[in-house]
Scaffold this active site. Structure first.
Site, short mmCIF file in Angstrom:
data_model
loop_
_atom_site.label_atom_id
_atom_site.label_comp_id
_atom_site.label_asym_id
_atom_site.label_seq_id
_atom_site.Cartn_x
_atom_site.Cartn_y
_atom_site.Cartn_z
CE1 TYR A 46 -6.91 -44.27 22.21
CE2 TYR A 46 -5.44 -43.74 24.05
CZ TYR A 46 -5.64 -43.93 22.69
OH TYR A 46 -4.59 -43.78 21.82
CG ASP A 47 -6.08 -44.15 29.78
OD1 ASP A 47 -5.66 -43.78 28.67
OD2 ASP A 47 -6.27 -43.37 30.74
CD GLU A 124 -5.16 -24.59 4.45
OE1 GLU A 124 -4.03 -24.56 5.01
OE2 GLU A 124 -5.37 -25.21 3.42
CE LYS A 126 1.97 -17.75 8.26
NZ LYS A 126 2.83 -17.88 9.44
CG ASP A 128 2.68 -18.20 15.92
OD1 ASP A 128 3.64 -18.41 15.15
OD2 ASP A 128 2.64 -17.25 16.71
NE ARG A 147 10.17 -23.08 5.44
CZ ARG A 147 11.10 -22.18 5.17
NH1 ARG A 147 12.04 -21.94 6.07
NH2 ARG A 147 11.11 -21.52 4.04
CD GLU A 184 3.38 -24.06 11.53
OE1 GLU A 184 3.79 -24.53 10.45
OE2 GLU A 184 3.76 -22.97 11.99
CE1 TYR A 236 1.79 -26.43 5.39
CE2 TYR A 236 1.28 -26.13 7.71
CZ TYR A 236 2.19 -26.14 6.67
OH TYR A 236 3.50 -25.84 6.93
CE LYS A 325 2.30 -13.48 10.03
NZ LYS A 325 3.62 -13.19 9.68
CB CYS A 419 31.41 2.56 22.88
SG CYS A 419 30.86 0.88 23.19
CB CYS A 422 34.92 -0.62 24.26
SG CYS A 422 34.60 0.30 22.75
CB CYS A 437 30.93 1.35 19.26
SG CYS A 437 32.52 0.80 19.85
CB CYS A 443 33.89 -2.70 21.06
SG CYS A 443 32.35 -2.59 21.98
S1 IVH Z 1 1.10 -23.47 3.50
C1 IVH Z 1 5.07 -22.92 0.52
N1 IVH Z 1 -0.68 -23.45 5.38
O1 IVH Z 1 3.46 -20.66 7.63
C2 IVH Z 1 4.65 -22.88 1.95
N2 IVH Z 1 1.53 -22.79 5.96
O2 IVH Z 1 5.50 -18.94 5.63
C3 IVH Z 1 3.26 -23.36 2.09
N3 IVH Z 1 1.81 -22.21 8.31
O3 IVH Z 1 6.35 -22.51 6.86
C4 IVH Z 1 2.81 -23.29 3.48
N4 IVH Z 1 -0.26 -22.59 8.95
O4 IVH Z 1 5.06 -23.09 8.93
C5 IVH Z 1 0.60 -23.21 5.08
N5 IVH Z 1 -2.38 -23.49 6.96
C6 IVH Z 1 -1.11 -23.27 6.65
C7 IVH Z 1 -0.18 -22.84 7.61
C8 IVH Z 1 1.14 -22.61 7.21
C9 IVH Z 1 0.95 -22.21 9.34
C10 IVH Z 1 3.23 -21.80 8.39
C11 IVH Z 1 4.20 -22.84 7.89
C12 IVH Z 1 4.99 -22.19 6.79
C13 IVH Z 1 4.74 -20.74 7.05
C14 IVH Z 1 4.69 -20.02 5.72
#
Ligand code: IVH
Length: 689
Positions: A46-47, A124, A126, A128, A147, A184, A236, A325, A419, A422, A437, A443
């Protein structure tokens, strides 16, 4: 001569072809590697392709195009990020934390869709990280934005281009003319560990977790820095609809994204019914530790687009999706001591200093104990062995005591009478859990916090004016109030500890830039108790200018959505202080300004009308009904009086219905209420959310 020219032309055409072939090959290998996770060549091969392309482009710079894979970092560092208004706002998701909450979500979806059949969901992970929106026009990446507050973000195009997983041109001949994709940006666990290792070797600041590292990397003004940050992305969804056909399902949409060359998380799966959702959640919870990146839950989305449209959104939160979550992490440690921190409003928060423990890549040495009531309720002492919980970016908290660590060593925790900063008296209003306080802006701790809030991103956004600098400015008495920030000189700033001339100048520039703001931001930055960002926006839209707000009565304040008697009281108390008026005058004299707001709320059809909601509504929660009414200008009250215009009656309504009948107030059932809202929304050209 003309023969030679022809030769040259032919030669160039050949080179051009060669360049195009190389680009196509590289893009295809990117797709195989990043989207299909099925590379067919080695990194070295690839390089070699990249090197061959670079060599040719070096010889024939005229043939370089912005979407060439060699052109990921071209631009110079920016002075600041431009603002981008999202054509379609970037919403957020409702959260569920238990199977019961998930079941309630599923039931609500079924009720709204008037079906008892199992719903098909796309599951899906989520991710982070940080949400971004990337726009392609005629297949070419033209803009990328964070965002931000959901409506306006920052233009981070230069930085997004450096992420190899982001195609600079969409794949395939039939990609849409305009496409805005949402995804994300994240940092892998390995990338994060390596970045922090490099940073600590160089004595630089280390990031607390991969999400912060991703966010910090994306907010670099110099793309040459971002280029070296190990950023990744999964897509997504979409924002602006492509004017090509919109896929009928989320499954098809994700497939379309992949075909356009946009990577999608490989663990995405479509399932039918709630039980299958629970199975998926369980399987991801088990995989979580082994995954190369952090996920903090699972997102479930109704697969059918038709259903999604039917379900709509409330407060920019789709009713067709939910984030389930993962539970917060809990660890054991010992409380070594307790200190009281003084916040912006003087609130004293007990903070436990802990024997350091390692949780999910982060060392925790402090945890909040919230307030004295909580300490008594949980029977916490210094020296106790306790459970500490950490969820995402939230401050860790002490959850419970496991054992009193040897009865001799443990010590009671006492609320200080004065406090710790202060030495003013600490006061506690009866019935309130919080002790404060009484020093106010005398303060230094309160002054520092007020200034940190004022300068923060969502308030006046004074970039570079960090906590440590503010601490010094207050400690050295260079500034007493937020207004003093605007008379700081270069020399004063440059004389602070560890401050170079360039950074001092950057702060002065940032202060200058912050002067151009909005009324909502300005109100938020003042730090009026309980006036958050959303309330500040509502106040700005309602009153449009400061003088009207100065003289607002409790009654007029309470017609503003979000403002109840307590918040109204805080606002009135704030503007009753001469001292606060003086600071506002000084800030405006320093040049803070904002665009004029057109009065439009008064056009709303339900201005002046008061509604009372009672009983259980079937199609929506009371909160949603309240929001709909407030969006149309109505006020929603808790009790029926002769001043009530309408009472909306759900199932099992009780005394409020009787009172309404007694007073002859007009009564609406749920159907009539929805009909009214629908009619007014159409008249008012508002969407039905
Ligand atoms: S859908 C209307 N899908 O979670 C918002 N969000 O609070 C629709 N996130 O701001 C978002 N993985 O940053 C969606 N598979 C996923 C996600 C995802 C992470 C985050 C995203 C969003 C926050 C939602």
């Amino acid at each position: 001569m003309s023969v030679l020219l022809d030769e040259d032309k032919k030669n160039i055409e050949q080179i051009q072809k060669k360049i195009e072939t190389l680009r196509q090959q590289i893009n295809e290998h990117n797709y195989l590697y990043h989207v299909l996770d099925a590379p067919v060549i080695s990194d070295a091969e690839y390089d070699q392709l990249m090197q061959a392309l670079k060599n040719l482009e070096k010889q024939y710079p005229k043939l370089i195009t912005p979407d060439s894979p060699t052109q990921r970092v071209g631009a110079k560092p920016l002075k600041e990020f431009d603002q981008v208004t999202h054509e379609i706002p970037m919403g957020s998701l409702d959260n569920a934390f238990s199977e019961e909450e998930m079941a309630a979500f599923n039931k609500r979806v079924q009720n709204l869709l008037e079906t008892t059949e199992d719903i098909r969901y796309v599951c899906e992970p989520k991710m982070d990280g940080v949400a971004v929106s990337i726009r392609y026009e005629e297949g070419l990446l033209v803009r990328a934005a964070t965002r931000g507050d959901g409506e306006t973000g920052e233009d981070v195009t230069q930085n997004i281009r450096t992420i190899k997983m982001v195609p600079l041109r969409l794949r395939g001949k039939h990609s849409p003319k305009i496409l805005e994709v949402r995804g994300e940006v994240y940092m892998s666990k390995k990338g994060f560990a390596e970045l922090n290792k490099r940073a600590s070797e160089r004595g630089e600041k280390i990031f607390i977790n991969p999400r912060n590292a991703a966010a910090g990397s994306l907010r670099q003004l110099d793309p040459n820095i971002t280029k070296h940050r190990p950023l990744s992305i999964y897509f997504y969804g979409i924002g602006t609809k492509p004017n090509a056909e919109i896929p009928d399902t989320q499954t098809e949409l994700l497939n379309a994204l992949k075909n356009w060359g946009l990577p999608v998380c490989p663990y995405v799966k479509a399932v039918k019914g709630l039980v299958a959702c629970f199975d998926y959640y369980q399987s991801m919870a088990e995989k979580r530790k082994q995954l190369p990146y952090e996920i903090d839950g699972v997102v479930f989305k109704v697969d059918s687009q038709k259903y999604q449209t039917q379900l709509g959104a409330v407060s920019k939160r789709p009713r067709w999706a939910i984030a389930y979550k993962f539970p917060a992490e809990e660890v054991e440690t010992i409380i070594e001591s307790v200190e009281f921190q003084v916040g912006r409003t003087g609130a004293l928060t007990p903070v436990a200093r802990l024997q350091p423990v390692f949780v999910h890549g982060v060392t925790i040495s402090n945890a909040t104990l919230h307030n004295m009531d909580e300490i008594h309720r949980k029977k916490v002492h210094i020296g106790d062995r306790v459970i500490v919980r950490r969820a995402g970016d939230v401050i860790p908290e002490v959850v419970r005591v496991i054992e009193h660590h040897g009865s001799k060593d443990i010590k009671e925790i006492h609320l200080p009478t004065h406090c710790p900063i202060c030495h003013s008296k600490v006061e506690q209003i009866e019935g309130e859990a919080v002790a404060r306080c009484s020093g106010g802006l005398f303060c230094p701790a309160q002054r520092k916090e007020a200034m940190k809030h004022f300068a923060s991103r969502r308030a006046m956004d004074v970039e570079g004016l960090g906590d440590k600098i503010i601490d010094q400015l207050v400690d050295t008495e260079l500034v007493h109030s937020v207004a003093d920030l605007y008379s700081l000189t270069l020399t004063q700033l440059a004389n602070l500890d560890r401050m170079a001339d360039k950074s001092a100048q950057n702060i002065l520039d940032a202060l200058q830039k912050s002067k151009k703001t909005t009324l909502a931001r300005f109100l938020f930055s003042l730090g009026i108790r309980e006036v958050g960002e959303a309330t500040a926006k509502q106040l700005a839209n309602h009153f449009c200018e400061l003088p009207s707000l100065f003289s607002a009565t409790e009654e007029s304040l309470r017609t503003v959505p979000d403002v109840g008697p307590v918040v109204a009281g805080h606002i009135i108390a704030f503007f009753a202080e001469k001292h606060n008026h003086k600071i506002i005058e000084q800030l405006i004299a320093a040049g803070i300004h904002w665009p004029k707001i057109e009065k439009k709320s008064h056009d709303l059809p339900l201005i002046g009308k008061t509604f009372v909601l009672t009983g259980t509504l079937q199609k929506m929660s009371r909160e949603e009904a309240k929001e709909k009414l407030e969006n149309l200008g109505a006020k929603v009250a808790g009790s029926v009086s002769a001043k009530t215009s309408y009472v909306v009656v759900g199932e099992d309504a009780g005394s409020k219905l009787l009172k309404a009948k007694e007073l002859g107030v007009e009564i609406l059932d749920e159907e009539q209420f929805l009909e009214l809202v629908k009619l007014l929304c159409i008249k008012n050209k508002k969407t039905l959310v």
